[in-house]
Design a protein around this motif. Structure first.
Motif, short mmCIF file in Angstrom:
data_model
loop_
_atom_site.label_atom_id
_atom_site.label_comp_id
_atom_site.label_asym_id
_atom_site.label_seq_id
_atom_site.Cartn_x
_atom_site.Cartn_y
_atom_site.Cartn_z
N LYS A 115 1.06 3.85 -6.35
CA LYS A 115 0.40 2.69 -6.94
C LYS A 115 -0.82 2.32 -6.10
N PRO A 116 -1.85 1.75 -6.73
CA PRO A 116 -3.06 1.38 -5.99
C PRO A 116 -2.92 0.11 -5.15
N GLN A 117 -1.85 -0.66 -5.37
CA GLN A 117 -1.67 -1.89 -4.58
C GLN A 117 -1.47 -1.56 -3.11
N ARG A 118 -1.79 -2.52 -2.30
CA ARG A 118 -1.63 -2.34 -0.86
C ARG A 118 -0.32 -2.99 -0.40
N THR A 119 0.54 -2.15 0.13
CA THR A 119 1.75 -2.63 0.81
C THR A 119 1.83 -1.85 2.11
N ILE A 120 2.64 -2.29 3.02
CA ILE A 120 2.78 -1.58 4.29
C ILE A 120 3.22 -0.14 4.03
N PHE A 121 4.20 0.05 3.15
CA PHE A 121 4.70 1.39 2.86
C PHE A 121 3.63 2.27 2.22
N MET A 122 2.97 1.77 1.18
CA MET A 122 1.95 2.61 0.52
C MET A 122 0.80 2.91 1.46
N ASN A 123 0.40 1.93 2.25
CA ASN A 123 -0.67 2.18 3.23
C ASN A 123 -0.25 3.22 4.26
N SER A 124 1.04 3.23 4.63
CA SER A 124 1.52 4.21 5.61
C SER A 124 1.41 5.63 5.08
N ILE A 125 1.48 5.78 3.77
CA ILE A 125 1.30 7.11 3.16
C ILE A 125 -0.19 7.43 3.02
N LYS A 126 -0.93 6.48 2.47
CA LYS A 126 -2.36 6.69 2.23
C LYS A 126 -3.14 6.99 3.51
N ASN A 127 -2.69 6.43 4.63
CA ASN A 127 -3.41 6.59 5.89
C ASN A 127 -3.00 7.80 6.71
N ARG A 128 -2.07 8.59 6.20
CA ARG A 128 -1.65 9.80 6.92
C ARG A 128 -2.76 10.85 6.89
N ARG A 129 -2.86 11.61 7.96
CA ARG A 129 -3.87 12.67 8.05
C ARG A 129 -3.51 13.87 7.18
N ASP A 130 -2.22 14.02 6.85
CA ASP A 130 -1.78 15.16 6.05
C ASP A 130 -1.61 14.81 4.57
N VAL A 131 -2.21 13.68 4.16
CA VAL A 131 -2.14 13.24 2.77
C VAL A 131 -3.56 13.05 2.24
N ILE A 132 -3.76 13.57 1.05
CA ILE A 132 -5.01 13.32 0.33
C ILE A 132 -4.66 12.45 -0.87
N VAL A 133 -5.40 11.37 -1.06
CA VAL A 133 -5.19 10.47 -2.19
C VAL A 133 -6.44 10.54 -3.07
N ILE A 134 -6.22 10.82 -4.34
CA ILE A 134 -7.32 10.90 -5.29
C ILE A 134 -7.11 9.83 -6.35
N GLU A 135 -8.13 9.01 -6.56
CA GLU A 135 -8.06 7.99 -7.60
C GLU A 135 -8.43 8.61 -8.94
N ILE A 136 -7.55 8.42 -9.91
CA ILE A 136 -7.81 8.89 -11.27
C ILE A 136 -8.48 7.75 -12.03
N THR A 137 -9.60 8.06 -12.64
CA THR A 137 -10.37 7.07 -13.39
C THR A 137 -10.63 7.60 -14.79
N LYS A 138 -11.17 6.75 -15.64
CA LYS A 138 -11.55 7.20 -16.99
C LYS A 138 -12.59 8.31 -16.91
#
Length: 185
Positions: free
Chosen positions: A137-160
């Motif tokens: 989810k795009p919301q910011r929580t401690i858990f989601m941020n902990s995933i998004k900020n990992r060096r071994d994770v790429i996050v891509i935003e899907i848009t129209k």
């Protein structure tokens, strides 16, 4: 190995893109594990969500123990921490012990904000040698941020603007997820 998570607004097409990427990976269906989050309806309205494992060969708990979030008034939502801490952890442990090449996590969000054992297990999966393809989810929580900020994770935003071309951009996944991220932007 990099791990890829898609994010974006509700109903933007994240799961459709995830399925297109999964298809391009050419990994046998029996080598894919993880979970999907599915809605359940009451009076033609979404009343809640439940976790549905992929290629899970152990005993399935009763439906009530698979519910991860629900609403009584269709406005306020309640997460079911016990489901994550029990069945969610069980699914992820099963994935770690199985020979799966790809782990799907569709999707991680705010319902599991207090499910600390589940959160640790998600990080353990990401740190494993298994490739992870998920939605967050795009919301910011401690858990989601902990995933998004990992060096071994790429996050891509899907848009129209990019949702229809994402799967066609992904031609050679042998280059790794990083090349995909650059092409989509």
């Amino acid at each position: 190995m990099e791990n890829l998570f898609l994010t974006g607004e509700v109903n933007i097409g994240k799961t459709t893109v995830l399925n297109a990427i999964k298809k391009k990976l050419n990994i046998s269906e029996n080598m894919i594990g993880g979970f999907l989050t599915k809605a359940f309806l009451e009076h033609n309205r979404v009343r809640g969500f439940y976790i549905d494992p992929i290629n899970y060969n152990l005993k399935m708990p009763e439906f009530k123990k698979r519910i991860i979030g629900y609403t009584h008034d269709y406005i306020n939502w309640t997460g079911v921490t016990d489901t994550f801490e029990n069945f969610g952890v069980e699914i992820l442990n099963y994935c770690l012990k199985s020979p799966f090449e790809l782990i799907i996590m569709d999707e991680l969000g705010f319902f599991e904000s207090k499910a600390y054992i589940f959160q640790r297990k998600v990080h353990e999966i990401i740190e494993s040698r298994k490739k992870v393809l998920g939605i967050i989810k795009p919301q910011r929580t401690i858990f989601m941020n902990s995933i998004k900020n990992r060096r071994d994770v790429i996050v891509i935003e899907i848009t129209k603007e990019n949702r229809d071309c994402v799967s066609t951009i992904i031609q050679d996944l042998e280059l790794g997820w990083e090349g995909i991220k650059d092409d989509i932007r």
